[in-house]
Design an enzyme around this catalytic site. Sequence first.
Site, PDB file in Angstrom:
ATOM      1  CD  GLN A  62      -3.172  -0.304   0.071  1.00  0.00           C
ATOM      2  OE1 GLN A  62      -3.640   0.793  -0.282  1.00  0.00           O
ATOM      3  NE2 GLN A  62      -3.498  -1.228  -0.652  1.00  0.00           N
TER       4      GLN A  62
ATOM      5  CB  SER B 100      11.984   0.735   0.889  1.00  0.00           C
ATOM      6  OG  SER B 100      11.405  -0.735   1.101  1.00  0.00           O
TER       7      SER B 100
ATOM      8  CG  ASP C 294      -2.436  -4.117   9.661  1.00  0.00           C
ATOM      9  OD1 ASP C 294      -3.168  -2.980   9.864  1.00  0.00           O
ATOM     10  OD2 ASP C 294      -2.914  -4.961   8.626  1.00  0.00           O
TER      11      ASP C 294
ATOM     12  CG  HIS D  68      -6.991  -3.361   8.297  1.00  0.00           C
ATOM     13  ND1 HIS D  68      -8.234  -3.617   8.293  1.00  0.00           N
ATOM     14  CD2 HIS D  68      -6.173  -4.644   8.558  1.00  0.00           C
ATOM     15  CE1 HIS D  68      -8.573  -4.847   8.503  1.00  0.00           C
ATOM     16  NE2 HIS D  68      -7.371  -5.527   8.743  1.00  0.00           N
TER      17      HIS D  68
ATOM     18  CG  ASP E  74     -10.067  -6.517   5.685  1.00  0.00           C
ATOM     19  OD1 ASP E  74     -10.507  -6.376   4.347  1.00  0.00           O
ATOM     20  OD2 ASP E  74      -8.839  -6.698   5.848  1.00  0.00           O
TER      21      ASP E  74
ATOM     22  CD  GLU F 137      -7.571 -10.077   5.872  1.00  0.00           C
ATOM     23  OE1 GLU F 137      -7.027  -9.020   5.259  1.00  0.00           O
ATOM     24  OE2 GLU F 137      -7.214 -10.292   7.163  1.00  0.00           O
TER      25      GLU F 137
ATOM     26  CD  GLU G 102     -11.881 -29.964 -14.910  1.00  0.00           C
ATOM     27  OE1 GLU G 102     -12.793 -29.052 -14.530  1.00  0.00           O
ATOM     28  OE2 GLU G 102     -12.184 -30.330 -16.192  1.00  0.00           O
TER      29      GLU G 102
ATOM     30  CD  GLU H 104     -12.819 -24.915 -15.293  1.00  0.00           C
ATOM     31  OE1 GLU H 104     -13.934 -24.896 -14.690  1.00  0.00           O
ATOM     32  OE2 GLU H 104     -12.461 -25.877 -16.215  1.00  0.00           O
TER      33      GLU H 104
ATOM     34  CB  SER I 101     -22.564 -25.011 -20.182  1.00  0.00           C
ATOM     35  OG  SER I 101     -22.074 -25.746 -19.011  1.00  0.00           O
TER      36      SER I 101
HETATM   37  N1  LIG Z   1      -1.650  -5.409   1.191  1.00  0.00           N
HETATM   38  C1  LIG Z   1      -2.502  -4.624   0.796  1.00  0.00           C
HETATM   39  O1  LIG Z   1      -2.732  -4.454  -0.472  1.00  0.00           O
HETATM   40  C2  LIG Z   1      -3.411  -4.009   1.588  1.00  0.00           C
HETATM   41  C3  LIG Z   1      -4.795  -3.800   1.235  1.00  0.00           C
HETATM   42  C4  LIG Z   1      -5.563  -2.949   2.195  1.00  0.00           C
HETATM   43  C5  LIG Z   1      -5.249  -2.405   3.282  1.00  0.00           C
HETATM   44  N2  LIG Z   1      -3.935  -2.486   3.703  1.00  0.00           N
HETATM   45  C6  LIG Z   1      -3.439  -2.289   4.971  1.00  0.00           C
HETATM   46  O2  LIG Z   1      -2.212  -1.228   4.808  1.00  0.00           O
HETATM   47  C7  LIG Z   1      -1.464  -1.386   5.557  1.00  0.00           C
HETATM   48  C8  LIG Z   1       0.325  -1.761   5.054  1.00  0.00           C
HETATM   49  O3  LIG Z   1      -0.107  -3.016   4.643  1.00  0.00           O
HETATM   50  P1  LIG Z   1       0.952  -3.516   3.627  1.00  0.00           P
HETATM   51  O4  LIG Z   1       0.274  -4.953   3.268  1.00  0.00           O
HETATM   52  O5  LIG Z   1       1.104  -2.642   2.333  1.00  0.00           O
HETATM   53  O6  LIG Z   1       2.432  -3.566   4.202  1.00  0.00           O
HETATM   54  P2  LIG Z   1       3.717  -4.412   3.848  1.00  0.00           P
HETATM   55  O7  LIG Z   1       3.691  -4.350   2.301  1.00  0.00           O
HETATM   56  O8  LIG Z   1       4.120  -5.361   4.557  1.00  0.00           O
HETATM   57  O9  LIG Z   1       4.583  -3.162   4.540  1.00  0.00           O
HETATM   58  C9  LIG Z   1       6.110  -3.228   4.063  1.00  0.00           C
HETATM   59  C10 LIG Z   1       6.562  -1.785   4.628  1.00  0.00           C
HETATM   60  O10 LIG Z   1       6.499  -1.618   6.018  1.00  0.00           O
HETATM   61  C11 LIG Z   1       7.879  -1.487   6.640  1.00  0.00           C
HETATM   62  N3  LIG Z   1       8.014  -1.982   7.827  1.00  0.00           N
HETATM   63  C12 LIG Z   1       7.833  -3.456   8.286  1.00  0.00           C
HETATM   64  N4  LIG Z   1       8.362  -3.492   9.410  1.00  0.00           N
HETATM   65  C13 LIG Z   1       8.586  -2.143   9.940  1.00  0.00           C
HETATM   66  C14 LIG Z   1       9.001  -1.646  11.307  1.00  0.00           C
HETATM   67  N5  LIG Z   1       9.149  -2.533  12.310  1.00  0.00           N
HETATM   68  N6  LIG Z   1       9.384  -0.244  11.459  1.00  0.00           N
HETATM   69  C15 LIG Z   1       9.153   0.443  10.433  1.00  0.00           C
HETATM   70  N7  LIG Z   1       8.618  -0.059   9.053  1.00  0.00           N
HETATM   71  C16 LIG Z   1       8.462  -1.278   9.013  1.00  0.00           C
HETATM   72  C17 LIG Z   1       8.687  -2.022   5.411  1.00  0.00           C
HETATM   73  O11 LIG Z   1      10.070  -1.608   5.583  1.00  0.00           O
HETATM   74  P3  LIG Z   1      11.091  -1.693   4.905  1.00  0.00           P
HETATM   75  O12 LIG Z   1      10.898  -1.248   3.308  1.00  0.00           O
HETATM   76  O13 LIG Z   1      12.565  -1.114   5.541  1.00  0.00           O
HETATM   77  O14 LIG Z   1      11.474  -3.282   4.604  1.00  0.00           O
HETATM   78  C18 LIG Z   1       8.140  -1.659   4.369  1.00  0.00           C
HETATM   79  O15 LIG Z   1       8.544  -0.429   3.636  1.00  0.00           O
HETATM   80  C19 LIG Z   1      -2.026  -2.352   6.799  1.00  0.00           C
HETATM   81  O16 LIG Z   1      -2.788  -1.788   7.539  1.00  0.00           O
HETATM   82  C20 LIG Z   1      -2.815  -3.308   5.953  1.00  0.00           C
HETATM   83  O17 LIG Z   1      -3.546  -3.872   6.520  1.00  0.00           O
HETATM   84  C21 LIG Z   1      -2.986  -3.382   2.882  1.00  0.00           C
END
Ligand SMILES: NC(=O)c1ccc[n+]([C@@H]2O[C@H](COP(=O)([O-])OP(=O)(O)OC[C@H]3O[C@@H](n4cnc5c(N)ncnc54)[C@H](OP(=O)(O)O)[C@@H]3O)[C@@H](O)[C@H]2O)c1
Length: 323
Positions: free
Chosen positions: A27, A52, A82, A106, A189, A193, A225, A229, A250
């Site tokens: 995100q 990153s 989260d 979220h 949500d 999940e 199957e 699909e 069908s």
């Molecule tokens: N996944 C989705 O598409 C989606 C959809 C809807 C809502 N959400 C919500 O959006 C939010 C983010 O979810 P996400 O899936 O995008 O997260 P994510 O991809 O797992 O987030 C990764 C990022 O968080 C950083 N991070 C991880 N641990 C950390 C720490 N201890 N301290 C500081 N930064 C840290 C990482 O840093 P580095 O770069 O340094 O590793 C990376 O930049 C959540 O609340 C989730 O519920 C997500």
Amino acid sequence: MEMLRDAQIDPAPLADKRVAILGYGNQGRAQALNLKDSGINVVVGLRGGSGSTVEAAAAGLTTDLIEDAVRSADVVMMLAPDEIHGALYREMEQHLRKGAALGFSHGLSIRFGLVKPRADLDVFMLAPKGPGTALRSLYQQGKGMIGLWAVEHDPTDNARGIALAYGRAVGCARAGLIASSFAEEAEADLFNEQAVVWGGVPELLIAGFDTLVAGGVSPEVAYLECVGELHLIAELIDARGIAGMKEAISNTAELGSLLGGNRIINTDVRRRMAEVLAEVRAGRFADELREEEQSGYPRLEQARSEARETLLTQTFRKLDETP
Ligand SMILES: NC(=O)c1ccc[n+]([C@@H]2O[C@H](COP(=O)([O-])OP(=O)(O)OC[C@H]3O[C@@H](n4cnc5c(N)ncnc54)[C@H](OP(=O)(O)O)[C@@H]3O)[C@@H](O)[C@H]2O)c1
């Protein structure tokens, strides 16, 4: 239900604001880039030594250490995983400006008390209903992804305007913004999940594959199957709804689904779905998530390594390699 779109939303509450995006994952990347392309002043906040940093800078984004990004921002969006929101918030609270806005995608952290925001902060949610990769690609195509929005605290009287302007800037209001609450979004949500799309459907596919293979069907045919699909029905439901999907297939498939669907998803399954919802609401899953993070994700690691070795995964790899 009121669905708000671009034309009904005033972009001004975000126009002169600086937004710190904490995290550059699924995100974080999408929202930061969409905000930037919408003309918003964005900084991506990352931990020291984050891999990153180079990627975000290469995409033309300003980056900074989390505490400096937070200090400089009017709006801080929590887009790290989260389960670390509680620890992250405690570290950064001292750096948050008085009256700043704290945003989430979220409802979990607020609904289940992982984060207890300071009383002077506006607290809002903008939850795109899909992955960040799709949020970004839709935005680039001039489209959007439906989002839910909510306000939890509004001490400045600006939280509603900021939440809606944020939803507009990330492109969600092109498709529509629906008013919800942190509790409703989090509970629905987490339920989905566990019980439906991300929990129930994969287990249904695996059970179907295993049943056919145990019945003497080759893994390749069973895979095509039961798993292969899935994208077809997903596309049909997306385009035509469930009734339209049934009309498009069908008569054989339609009658089969009529006679077989309710035998599988029967009243017992529905009763257990209700149990899952009750457990989610009681906070049991939020406790499990916290424990999993604190113990270094042992169950997730084990499940991932087991899934890589199954016959189903081997069959997927084999078919995937076929030119
Ligand atoms: N996944 C989705 O598409 C989606 C959809 C809807 C809502 N959400 C919500 O959006 C939010 C983010 O979810 P996400 O899936 O995008 O997260 P994510 O991809 O797992 O987030 C990764 C990022 O968080 C950083 N991070 C991880 N641990 C950390 C720490 N201890 N301290 C500081 N930064 C840290 C990482 O840093 P580095 O770069 O340094 O590793 C990376 O930049 C959540 O609340 C989730 O519920 C997500």
